[in-house]
Design an enzyme around this catalytic site. Structure first.
Site, PDB file in Angstrom:
ATOM      1  N   GLY A 217      40.743  45.186  43.975  1.00  0.00           N
ATOM      2  CA  GLY A 217      41.724  44.846  43.182  1.00  0.00           C
ATOM      3  C   GLY A 217      43.116  45.074  43.914  1.00  0.00           C
ATOM      4  CB  SER A 218      46.266  46.254  41.958  1.00  0.00           C
ATOM      5  OG  SER A 218      46.131  45.298  41.270  1.00  0.00           O
ATOM      6  CB  THR A 219      43.499  49.756  45.874  1.00  0.00           C
ATOM      7  OG1 THR A 219      42.322  48.906  46.264  1.00  0.00           O
ATOM      8  CG2 THR A 219      43.684  50.777  44.622  1.00  0.00           C
TER       9      THR A 219
END
Lengths: 488, 449
Positions: A217-219
């Site tokens: 995801g956004s990590t």
């Protein structure tokens, strides 16, 4: 009658040679096969009959052997079994070994080459063979806090020492108690194992390092940011950040969390885009940079490489030959990008450690029964993931995320915390995974970690910022406390 | 008549005393090791054991000096050494049974009793039989006694079936294996019979493929023995004794007639019998299956090869040097103290220990054949060769069974395995061999009429 008697002697000699040949075949030539035959309980008994060395956390044995009255001589005992199962694994007379019990078996059982002199000494003193003690890098209290924070939610926490790569905590949930599997009652072990195996939430899977890896995801935007900085971007470079980004070659669009616009004018700085985790900005940035650049940077952080810490770590994956729209999706950690929680902790650790990625390891020291050190793991550089200047910029950007962005829930008063949230979609109908990666203190981190809470829907918030960040905060606080006491 | 150069043969009683000392050390040290490993070492008990062994050996030595001064000096020490190793191993297995199986056995002590009785019996043989040639008078008596002994287990009410083999009889609450004694009687019978009839058996007969084969009418004895062997195999389910019985006869027939055709005929007959038995009788076929496909999962799980494979595993875990006395798990194999003592020894003493044991047997057998060559009368030659070959064949059948050279059968390992009948019978063999060797090594002048 003398001549036939002589000949008969020769025949007898041949018969005996056949016996000697057969004995040599069984005891030497074919012995390995026979000894490894699963039906040969002797190998098992002999191994179990040895005084197996302990597994140590914080200088105290958490796994050890106690004498027992049955054929196995020793019973493997697990204090805090469920808490340390992710590292220790189990040691079963029925199902063999897993975890450190498996990877360090030669040392624990005392059969390793390094223990030759100890064995020789035992032979002369008539003492029983003893295994070596395996001292782990884990911090008991950190492990404890992480496990308590996860509670009965499925997920994982990995905490690293950014400077050395030592694994300070490795928690996977749900977990199991190796004690039941170490029982000498075969029936009991069988039913317990079958039960664990049948459970849908997979308690035997070590989510921290293996099993089904997760979409980051956004990590993953941290990796994209690192690639951008290397390509000459600065934190202030303006990015294209529309409310919706059309995916080339498809009718689909990428939106932001909650469908909101990132910026009023459709443009924002790299720093701000990371701070609020703007999907459209990073998707566009990824396409602009090109897949090759992203792929190289991801590999610089460890993607694609299986590790032995010494537990085998599943290699984190990247898509092969993605098209434009797939690159866009990959840039926000979706599509075919997969990562283990350990991999995401390594990203945080590399950024915190001025761009140098250290090889993660779980075993600190191995000691012979006479307490003599047999081996100590020396910290090793795994990769130079990014330049020092770039990492300084990225550190500052991550501090902004916590102080002023999506990761406020991880803020600790008096300490600069650097972090990044993530909410990974797993499918149209399944709820997302909540991620948080961070390190603290930002200037000179003592701990870097990754937290994932699986399928977080139905729980308050259900984003990385609201769900995973508080867990990270608690773990970081405990790490800082340990550091203040000089225990880290 | 050719003149025979007299060779001065040294009596070797002093050499024997030296070798006995070595055997004594083996006996005492092996037991000390076993006791030490079991944390059971009591010096006074060990002292009595050592003293007892010494007294027994010195007594033998004195008797031989007086009543068989020229007897072979190697035989007695070699047998004593084997017996001592067996005693230590059996005691070790007692400890293993107690430790791992909760079985309270005392095979070791019982075996000490049998050993002492055996040694005494051997000396009695030497004292009573002053000249082995006198045994020839009992040729047919021995033949009948042998047959009766073999058939005793078939008598209802007397015979006992243990583990599928009907080779035991129950006397006064004790079980005996008469077959062990029958073996000796049969060797005496064969020796007497063959020395009388060897000329007929050796010379007449049609030639075929360059070999002179026996006349059908001379085949009678061979066929009788063959039938008896098959009977043993089928009714007593004793493959080992059957093979031993027939093998001894063939070996002695060959020594008597020097004709390989007899051996070929005999082996062919035996092969036919063995194959037919395998086809007809399920228990024989099961033995063959357990041998040929021992490690096959299906055969193994049916239990047919469980014991054999258990023994193989044990020996493999011993490797080259063994686990050491007291360090293995011989108790995992059924009958570790008797039928499978070789596997137990292989596990704890390793290939090295097993080789040493086989070498001891080989020395004993070789000494017996030397007596056969040295002794002057034909009966003595056949008797010594027969006893030696019987011993060799028995070791081959039992060790070959355990090491998968041939199908597994239920014979005992001479002097090593637990069991009274076998111990007594094999010590009688020692007595007979010592007696013959005394005659063999004497110069012709000394030999009385």
């Amino acid at each position: 009658m003398n001549e036939p008697a002589r000949r008969l002697t020769v025949i007898v000699l041949l018969l005996f040679l056949a016996l000697m040949g057969a004995a040599s075949w069984i005891q030497v030539i074919n012995a390995d096969d026979l000894n490894q035959d699963p039906r040969n309980v002797r190998t098992l008994y002999r191994e179990y009959g040895n005084f197996r060395g302990p597994i140590v956390v914080d200088g105290e044995a958490v796994v050890w052997s106690t004498p027992s009255d049955d054929s196995f001589n020793y019973q493997r005992t697990y204090a805090d079994g469920p808490l340390f199962a992710s590292a220790s694994g189990f040691y079963s007379i029925v199902y063999g070994r897993s975890g450190l019990e498996q990877t360090e078996n030669e040392l624990l059982s005392g059969n390793a080459d390094e223990l030759f002199w100890t064995r020789l000494g035992n032979l002369f003193s008539g003492e029983q063979q003893q295994g070596a003690a395996v001292e782990t890098t884990l911090k008991g209290s950190l492990q404890q806090v992480a496990a308590e924070q996860l509670g009965d939610r499925a997920g994982a926490v990995v905490a690293l020492d950014p400077e050395t790569g030592a694994i300070l905590a490795m928690v996977t949930s749900p977990t199991y108690d190796p004690t039941v599997l170490a029982s000498h009652d075969t029936g009991e072990v069988n039913s317990a194992y079958e039960e664990l195996l049948a459970r849908e939430d997979g308690p035997l899977i070590n989510r921290a390092i293996g099993g089904d890896t997760y979409p980051p995801g956004s990590t993953f935007k941290l990796v994209v940011s690192a690639a951008a900085l290397e390509a000459g971007y600065t934190p202030d470079t303006q990015l294209y950040a529309p409310q919706e980004l059309e995916l080339p070659g498809t009718t689909a669009t990428i939106g932001n969390y909650g469908g909101e616009a990132c910026a009023a004018d459709g443009h924002m700085s790299l720093q701000d885009a990371l701070r609020i985790s703007c999907n459209t900005a990073f998707a566009d940035l990824g396409m602009t940079l090109g897949w090759g650049v992203l792929e190289r940077k991801a590999e610089a952080f460890g993607w694609g490489e299986p590790l032995d810490i010494p537990l085998p770590v599943t290699a984190s994956r990247l898509p092969e030959d993605p098209n434009e729209s797939q690159v866009a999706m990959s840039s926000i950690g979706q599509y075919d990008v997969r990562a283990t929680p350990l991999q995401m902790a390594m990203v945080a650790a590399a950024i915190g450690n001025d761009g140098t990625l250290m090889t993660p390891y779980l075993v600190d020291t191995v000691r012979a029964p006479d307490l003599k050190v047999i081996s100590t793991t020396e910290p090793e550089v795994m990769r130079e993931s990014m330049t020092r200047a770039d990492s300084d910029d990225l550190q500052d950007m991550m501090v902004e995320v916590v102080s002023n962005g999506s990761g406020r829930a991880a803020a600790i008063s008096g300490v600069e915390v650097a972090g990044k949230t993530g909410t990974a979609e797993t499918g149209r109908d399944t709820p997302p995974h909540a991620w948080f990666v961070s390190f603290a203190p930002a200037e000179d981190p003592v701990v870097a970690l990754a937290v994932i809470v699986e399928e977080s829907a139905g729980q308050t918030g259900s984003t990385g910022g609201s769900l995973a960040a508080p867990i990270a905060k608690a773990v970081m606080q405990e790490a800082l406390r340990l550091d203040a006491e000089g225990d880290l | 008549m050719a003149t025979v150069a007299e060779l001065e043969v040294r009596a070797g009683r002093r050499a024997e005393l030296g070798l006995l000392t070595v055997a004594w050390s083996i006996i005492v040290l092996s037991r000390a090791l076993v006791d030490y490993h079991a944390d059971f070492l009591v010096l006074s008990t060990l002292g009595w054991y050592a003293l007892g062994a010494a007294v027994l050996m010195v007594a033998c030595h004195i008797i031989l000096r007086r009543y068989a001064p020229q007897a072979d000096p190697v035989l007695l020490p070699a047998v004593f050494a084997l017996n001592g190793v067996g005693l230590a191993m059996i005691r070790r297995i007692d400890f293993a049974y107690a430790q791992y199986r909760g079985r309270d056995t005392d095979f070791g002590t019982a075996q000490i009793g049998w050993s002492i009785a055996g040694v005494v019996l051997a000396m009695v043989v030497i004292l009573i039989i002053r000249d082995h040639r006198k045994l020839r008078r009992f040729t047919y008596t021995a033949g009948i006694v042998g047959l009766v002994l073999y058939l005793l287990p078939l008598v209802p009410g007397l015979g006992v079936e243990i583990n599928g083999a009907r080779i035991w009889i129950s006397v006064l609450g004790r079980s005996l294996q008469p077959g062990e004694f029958a073996k000796i009687a049969m060797v005496v019978f064969f020796a007497g019979y063959l020395v009388t009839n060897r000329d007929t058996l050796a010379l007449a007969g049609p030639k075929f493929l360059g070999l002179r084969f026996p006349r059908p009418r001379d085949m009678g004895p061979l066929l009788v023995v063959w039938a008896a062997a098959l009977l043993l195999m089928v009714y007593e389910r004793d493959l080992g004794a059957s093979l031993l019985f027939f093998g001894i006869f063939l070996g002695m027939l060959y020594v008597a007639t020097q004709r390989i055709s007899w051996v070929i005929t005999g082996l062919a007959l035996f092969a036919v019998g063995a194959v037919a038995a395998g086809v007809i009788f399920p228990h024989v076929r099961a033995r063959y299956d357990g041998w040929l496909h021992a490690l096959d999962p299906e055969v193994y799980s049916s239990g047919t090869s469980y014991q054999l494979v258990g023994g193989l595993f044990g020996m493999a875990s011993g490797g080259l040097f063994g686990t050491g006395l007291g360090e293995g798990r011989p108790d995992l194999v059924p009958y570790a103290e008797s039928d499978f003592i070789i596997a137990s020894l292989g596990e704890e003493l390793g290939l090295t220990g097993l080789m040493a044991i086989l070498a001891l047997y080989l020395i004993i057998v070789q000494r017996a054949f030397r007596m056969s060559i040295g002794v002057r009368d034909g009966f003595g030659k056949l008797l010594a060769a027969g006893l030696g070959f019987a011993l060799a064949l028995q070791v081959f059948i039992v060790v070959g069974g355990v090491t998968r050279v041939i199908p597994l059968t239920g014979l005992t390992t001479p002097w090593l395995a637990y069991g009274g009948s076998s111990m007594l019978a094999n010590w009688i063999v020692v007595g007979l061999l010592l007696r013959i060797s005394d005659q063999a090594r004497r110069s012709s002048q000394e030999v009385g009429p």
